[in-house]
Write a protein that holds these residues in place. Sequence first.
Motif, PDB file in Angstrom:
ATOM      1  N   MET A  95       4.812  -3.213   2.771  1.00 47.39           N
ATOM      2  CA  MET A  95       3.385  -3.416   3.010  1.00 47.39           C
ATOM      3  C   MET A  95       2.617  -3.227   1.703  1.00 47.39           C
ATOM      4  SD  MET A  95       2.896  -4.185   6.187  1.00 47.39           S
ATOM      5  CE  MET A  95       1.300  -3.582   6.789  1.00 47.39           C
ATOM      6  N   PRO A 139       2.751  -8.564   4.877  1.00 52.70           N
ATOM      7  CA  PRO A 139       3.205  -8.480   6.267  1.00 52.70           C
ATOM      8  C   PRO A 139       4.532  -9.204   6.466  1.00 52.70           C
ATOM      9  CG  PRO A 139       1.568 -10.201   6.061  1.00 52.70           C
ATOM     10  CD  PRO A 139       1.664  -9.536   4.703  1.00 52.70           C
ATOM     11  N   THR A 158      -2.326  -9.116   6.752  1.00 55.07           N
ATOM     12  CA  THR A 158      -3.112  -7.962   6.327  1.00 55.07           C
ATOM     13  C   THR A 158      -4.210  -8.502   5.414  1.00 55.07           C
ATOM     14  OG1 THR A 158      -1.897  -7.481   4.282  1.00 55.07           O
ATOM     15  CG2 THR A 158      -1.062  -6.466   6.325  1.00 55.07           C
TER      16      THR A 158
END
Length: 210
Positions: free
Chosen positions: A154, A157, A70
């Motif tokens: 989150m 990840p 991410t």
Amino acid sequence: MAALAIGLPLWGIPSAVSVEPQANPAAPSRNDLDTLLWPSVDAARRIDQRGRALRPADLRDRVAVVAFVTAECSIACVTRILDLDRVAKALPQALRDRAVFLAVSLDDAKGGNATLRAFADGTAGAGTRLRFLAGDAAWTASLMALLRYPAARMPEPPPQVLVFDRRGGIAMTYGGDPVDRPRLERDIPLLDTFAQGLGAAPAPASPQPR
């Protein structure tokens, strides 16, 4: 072989590896890798950080390595990507086109392709062999379910690094903190010798010149 078999599917996707030969090799059925990247047959195209489409045909007869990212992930995630980039660059020249490295974004395509490219270039560099793929909300939800990863964790990840054989079957899962680079560099060439996947015997070694 034992080193590979010990990590067989631990992450929720049923293995497509079979000891029986495929009835119609010209029209391969969906496999573990297809299920991960295209959960449904009408799933959207996958576009990498350079704007290139990724299609199932691009992964046929290739060893595939998949990690998750991410844009807001921690240094552990960034280090994982850098380790995979080093593995990709360290492979012998003959193997570089036979292994595909994918970094799957769980950001639901926030900011579009430009954000993903900025993250990829800023993390691994513009010359990386990793292909960063952005998804949408449906794909992210599917990935989280397949990996059994709690949404509360989150934007960090999943740490897993997944390796698929040349027929798209899940072959190995690695912990990603840190990536065991020497082992991965050994396992990829070994997996490449299994032309029909882990469910069949490896290709015979080429005779050595006298």
